[in-house]
Design a protein around this motif. Structure first.
Motif, PDB file in Angstrom:
ATOM      1  N   ALA A 165       0.842  -1.186   0.000  1.00  0.00           N
ATOM      2  CA  ALA A 165       0.000   0.000   0.000  1.00  0.00           C
ATOM      3  C   ALA A 165       0.881   1.242   0.000  1.00  0.00           C
ATOM      4  O   ALA A 165       1.993   1.233   0.505  1.00  0.00           O
ATOM      5  CB  ALA A 165      -0.919  -0.003   1.227  1.00  0.00           C
ATOM      6  N   VAL A 166       0.362   2.304  -0.588  1.00  0.00           N
ATOM      7  CA  VAL A 166       1.106   3.557  -0.643  1.00  0.00           C
ATOM      8  C   VAL A 166       1.441   4.045   0.752  1.00  0.00           C
ATOM      9  O   VAL A 166       2.559   4.508   1.008  1.00  0.00           O
ATOM     10  CB  VAL A 166       0.291   4.617  -1.423  1.00  0.00           C
ATOM     11  CG1 VAL A 166       0.913   5.996  -1.256  1.00  0.00           C
ATOM     12  CG2 VAL A 166       0.236   4.251  -2.899  1.00  0.00           C
ATOM     13  N   ASP A 167       0.490   3.938   1.682  1.00  0.00           N
ATOM     14  CA  ASP A 167       0.766   4.430   3.034  1.00  0.00           C
ATOM     15  C   ASP A 167       1.852   3.601   3.718  1.00  0.00           C
ATOM     16  O   ASP A 167       2.627   4.117   4.526  1.00  0.00           O
ATOM     17  CB  ASP A 167      -0.510   4.469   3.887  1.00  0.00           C
ATOM     18  CG  ASP A 167      -1.274   3.152   3.877  1.00  0.00           C
ATOM     19  OD1 ASP A 167      -0.811   2.205   3.231  1.00  0.00           O
ATOM     20  OD2 ASP A 167      -2.331   3.083   4.517  1.00  0.00           O
ATOM     21  N   ALA A 168       1.950   2.297   3.380  1.00  0.00           N
ATOM     22  CA  ALA A 168       3.016   1.468   3.948  1.00  0.00           C
ATOM     23  C   ALA A 168       4.377   1.893   3.408  1.00  0.00           C
ATOM     24  O   ALA A 168       5.368   1.933   4.141  1.00  0.00           O
ATOM     25  CB  ALA A 168       2.764  -0.002   3.642  1.00  0.00           C
ATOM     26  N   LEU A 169       4.433   2.229   2.117  1.00  0.00           N
ATOM     27  CA  LEU A 169       5.682   2.720   1.534  1.00  0.00           C
ATOM     28  C   LEU A 169       6.088   4.044   2.164  1.00  0.00           C
ATOM     29  O   LEU A 169       7.256   4.267   2.500  1.00  0.00           O
ATOM     30  CB  LEU A 169       5.526   2.897   0.028  1.00  0.00           C
ATOM     31  CG  LEU A 169       5.549   1.630  -0.826  1.00  0.00           C
ATOM     32  CD1 LEU A 169       5.199   1.976  -2.270  1.00  0.00           C
ATOM     33  CD2 LEU A 169       6.888   0.947  -0.753  1.00  0.00           C
ATOM     34  N   ALA A 170       5.111   4.936   2.310  1.00  0.00           N
ATOM     35  CA  ALA A 170       5.400   6.228   2.932  1.00  0.00           C
ATOM     36  C   ALA A 170       5.925   6.041   4.347  1.00  0.00           C
ATOM     37  O   ALA A 170       6.875   6.703   4.774  1.00  0.00           O
ATOM     38  CB  ALA A 170       4.146   7.105   2.938  1.00  0.00           C
ATOM     39  N   GLY A 226       4.086   8.264 -16.824  1.00  0.00           N
ATOM     40  CA  GLY A 226       3.102   8.290 -15.741  1.00  0.00           C
ATOM     41  C   GLY A 226       3.172   7.055 -14.872  1.00  0.00           C
ATOM     42  O   GLY A 226       2.390   6.915 -13.930  1.00  0.00           O
ATOM     43  N   ALA A 227       4.111   6.133 -15.184  1.00  0.00           N
ATOM     44  CA  ALA A 227       4.280   4.923 -14.387  1.00  0.00           C
ATOM     45  C   ALA A 227       5.713   4.854 -13.859  1.00  0.00           C
ATOM     46  O   ALA A 227       6.621   5.476 -14.405  1.00  0.00           O
ATOM     47  CB  ALA A 227       3.967   3.681 -15.216  1.00  0.00           C
ATOM     48  N   THR A 272       4.762  -1.833  -9.318  1.00  0.00           N
ATOM     49  CA  THR A 272       4.626  -0.575 -10.050  1.00  0.00           C
ATOM     50  C   THR A 272       3.657   0.346  -9.328  1.00  0.00           C
ATOM     51  O   THR A 272       2.785  -0.103  -8.589  1.00  0.00           O
ATOM     52  CB  THR A 272       4.103  -0.776 -11.495  1.00  0.00           C
ATOM     53  OG1 THR A 272       2.816  -1.392 -11.447  1.00  0.00           O
ATOM     54  CG2 THR A 272       5.052  -1.604 -12.307  1.00  0.00           C
ATOM     55  N   LEU A 273       3.823   1.625  -9.569  1.00  0.00           N
ATOM     56  CA  LEU A 273       2.869   2.663  -9.164  1.00  0.00           C
ATOM     57  C   LEU A 273       2.499   3.435 -10.420  1.00  0.00           C
ATOM     58  O   LEU A 273       3.339   3.602 -11.312  1.00  0.00           O
ATOM     59  CB  LEU A 273       3.499   3.614  -8.148  1.00  0.00           C
ATOM     60  CG  LEU A 273       3.664   3.132  -6.712  1.00  0.00           C
ATOM     61  CD1 LEU A 273       4.497   4.131  -5.927  1.00  0.00           C
ATOM     62  CD2 LEU A 273       2.332   2.939  -6.051  1.00  0.00           C
ATOM     63  N   ARG A 274       1.276   3.901 -10.480  1.00  0.00           N
ATOM     64  CA  ARG A 274       0.821   4.644 -11.652  1.00  0.00           C
ATOM     65  C   ARG A 274       0.180   5.968 -11.234  1.00  0.00           C
ATOM     66  O   ARG A 274      -1.041   6.095 -11.223  1.00  0.00           O
ATOM     67  CB  ARG A 274      -0.140   3.798 -12.477  1.00  0.00           C
ATOM     68  CG  ARG A 274       0.488   2.480 -12.930  1.00  0.00           C
ATOM     69  CD  ARG A 274      -0.367   1.681 -13.885  1.00  0.00           C
ATOM     70  NE  ARG A 274       0.275   0.420 -14.183  1.00  0.00           N
ATOM     71  CZ  ARG A 274       1.213   0.245 -15.110  1.00  0.00           C
ATOM     72  NH1 ARG A 274       1.611   1.283 -15.822  1.00  0.00           N
ATOM     73  NH2 ARG A 274       1.754  -0.935 -15.313  1.00  0.00           N
ATOM     74  N   PRO A 275       1.006   6.946 -10.850  1.00  0.00           N
ATOM     75  CA  PRO A 275       0.449   8.248 -10.467  1.00  0.00           C
ATOM     76  C   PRO A 275      -0.083   9.040 -11.645  1.00  0.00           C
ATOM     77  O   PRO A 275      -0.749  10.046 -11.468  1.00  0.00           O
ATOM     78  CB  PRO A 275       1.654   8.957  -9.847  1.00  0.00           C
ATOM     79  CG  PRO A 275       2.842   8.344 -10.510  1.00  0.00           C
ATOM     80  CD  PRO A 275       2.470   6.903 -10.723  1.00  0.00           C
ATOM     81  N   GLY A 276       0.209   8.600 -12.884  1.00  0.00           N
ATOM     82  CA  GLY A 276      -0.198   9.345 -14.065  1.00  0.00           C
ATOM     83  C   GLY A 276       0.829  10.414 -14.410  1.00  0.00           C
ATOM     84  O   GLY A 276       1.716  10.719 -13.615  1.00  0.00           O
ATOM     85  N   THR A 314       4.768  11.535  -5.762  1.00  0.00           N
ATOM     86  CA  THR A 314       4.269  10.273  -6.314  1.00  0.00           C
ATOM     87  C   THR A 314       3.139   9.711  -5.463  1.00  0.00           C
ATOM     88  O   THR A 314       2.073   9.340  -5.980  1.00  0.00           O
ATOM     89  CB  THR A 314       5.411   9.241  -6.395  1.00  0.00           C
ATOM     90  OG1 THR A 314       6.434   9.737  -7.255  1.00  0.00           O
ATOM     91  CG2 THR A 314       4.907   7.915  -6.934  1.00  0.00           C
ATOM     92  N   PHE A 315       3.357   9.624  -4.152  1.00  0.00           N
ATOM     93  CA  PHE A 315       2.339   9.052  -3.270  1.00  0.00           C
ATOM     94  C   PHE A 315       1.059   9.892  -3.286  1.00  0.00           C
ATOM     95  O   PHE A 315      -0.051   9.353  -3.301  1.00  0.00           O
ATOM     96  CB  PHE A 315       2.879   8.943  -1.846  1.00  0.00           C
ATOM     97  CG  PHE A 315       4.064   8.017  -1.707  1.00  0.00           C
ATOM     98  CD1 PHE A 315       4.310   7.029  -2.644  1.00  0.00           C
ATOM     99  CD2 PHE A 315       4.953   8.152  -0.645  1.00  0.00           C
ATOM    100  CE1 PHE A 315       5.397   6.180  -2.531  1.00  0.00           C
ATOM    101  CE2 PHE A 315       6.039   7.302  -0.520  1.00  0.00           C
ATOM    102  CZ  PHE A 315       6.261   6.314  -1.464  1.00  0.00           C
TER     103      PHE A 315
END
Length: 445
Positions: A165-170, A226-227, A272-276, A314-315
């Protein structure tokens, strides 16, 4: 959108479909993998399927499914978008082919089973139920697919996979000391490929231009502007440009400062993350790249500062894609309201009403963005303000309780001890050793 068919596909091991190999599809399609593995080619793009993955095929595409060494089972939903400006409301990715990995979620699989059973009913009323269930499935799929899978350990050690999860990475990068090692801007020409390259360090790859496929032993990703993709030290990966355009990207390598500490042991593998597309993010990456080659003792500090800005951008963008900017702004407004009105009686119902949301929706969004429930945040903020007042003044504890929103000093003291492990008096003595015992009648434990 209108559903034209829901089909349970059961394909034998080694089978290759030919129906749409030459003839384009006449519908959009959502294929959820339930059992087994398969590879799907959509107009030259390749998607690896396994239980818990979903691939979307846009209208008018040529596709081919090749089944692996065991029988493959999947659920195919055929649809066409509605007419008018609201045709794809909330489904911004649907006009193109893409993949998501919500994971083997029991709730999602249960909704898919219900959809399959409902589609077999000939009752006219089932049409509206199909649409409602379809929207629920899509919402659940997008919510679960914040990230694609990551390896629980390095690709060469046979580790399994899990969701990140994004919050776990943060939280990981917030709590763990790390150093930015190097920053590079690279490119691969069409026809070239980086074959089974062993990553010398953990790092992020940010796409600037072009498209490519990045493959690990147990994961395959399509990358476009965006990725971004993460890989861990020691993993082997293959990078192959897709199409006639060069693939350009930034790579940022980092390392955690303490080997084997608890936080670093939770380092994600590949995902991967896709913030656009984010112009601000590319600007920060350019500044980071420029700073990385500059001499001087402050360079390392500046690199880390800029890298944290890159991660923050990014997050935040990923959260915005997931929830929508309007919902994120509502959470931010609620936090600001709490900071101003913490001394007043605050209820969950009031906070939700002020943001025009139901209690359930507001509580869910607040928890996913902030990490705790709204009322728990109120309590923690009040206790934090009380600790500041205790450290800086001789104000009686009964008055401090009222200043931070508690009419009952004894109840305030119990809440304070539960959250800090100390009574208000003990907390004051730690910061004001010479304060002594306050004999004011409202100075309570």
């Amino acid at each position: 959108m209108t559903i034209y068919g829901v089909h349970l596909l059961v394909l034998q091991a080694g089978a290759v479909t030919k129906e749409h190999k030459e003839r384009p599809t006449r519908h959009c399609g959502l294929l959820f993998a339930l059992r087994g593995r398969a590879g799907i080619r959509i107009d030259g793009a390749f998607y690896g399927m396994k239980p818990g993955k979903m691939v979307h095929c846009a209208y008018g595409k040529k596709l081919e499914i090749e089944v692996g060494e065991e029988e493959f089972e999947g659920l195919l939903i055929q649809y066409l978008p509605g007419q008018g400006e609201e045709a794809l409301a909330g489904l911004r990715h649907m006009p193109r082919s893409f993949e998501l990995e919500p994971g083997a979620d029991e709730e999602l699989f249960e909704q898919l089973r219900k959809l399959c059973l409902l589609s077999r009913q000939s009752v006219p009323a089932s049409a509206s139920k199909l649409g409602e269930l379809q929207r629920r499935i899509l919402g659940l799929t997008f919510r679960l697919s914040r990230l694609e899978p990551k390896a629980a350990a390095g690709a060469d050690d046979g580790g399994g996979t899990a969701d990140v999860a994004v919050d776990a990475l943060a939280d990981l990068f917030n709590k763990t000391a790390f150093v930015v090692e190097d920053v590079m801007r690279l490119s691969i020409l069409p026809g070239q490929r980086l074959e089974r390259y062993r990553l010398p360090k953990s790092g992020f790859l940010f796409v600037v231009r072009g498209e490519a496929r990045m493959s690990f032993r147990d994961g395959d990703y399509r990358l476009e502007p965006g990725a971004l993709c993460h890989g861990s030290e020691g993993q082997r990966m293959t990078l192959v440009p897709v199409g006639a355009e060069s693939f350009e990207y930034y790579v940022v390598h980092y390392r955690f400062c303490e080997e084997g500490n608890a936080a670093a042991d939770g380092t994600p593998g590949h995902f991967t993350l896709r913030p656009g597309p984010q112009p601000r993010l590319l600007e920060l990456l350019e500044r980071l790249h420029h700073t990385a080659v500059m001499p001087g003792k402050l360079t390392s500090f500046r690199k880390k500062e800029l890298f944290l800005s890159v991660l923050g951008e990014t997050f935040a963008a990923c959260q915005s894609v997931r929830f929508g900017p309007g919902q994120l702004e509502a959470v931010e407004r609620a936090v600001g309201y709490i900071h101003v009105h913490y001394a007043e009686p605050l209820t969950l119902e009031e906070l939700a009403r002020l943001q025009g949301m139901s209690v359930r929706q507001f509580s869910y969004l607040f928890h996913k963005n902030i990490g705790i429930r709204p009322i728990d945040y109120v309590i923690q903020y009040r206790i934090g303000r009380a600790r500041e007042i205790l450290a800086m003044s001789r104000t009686p504890i009964g008055e401090i309780a009222a200043m931070v929103g508690y009419d009952d000093p004894q109840y305030f003291s119990r809440v304070f001890r539960r959250h800090t492990g100390l009574s208000p008096r003990e907390a004051r003595m730690l910061t004001q050793p010479n304060a002594g015992v306050d004999n004011h009648p409202s100075f309570l434990e």
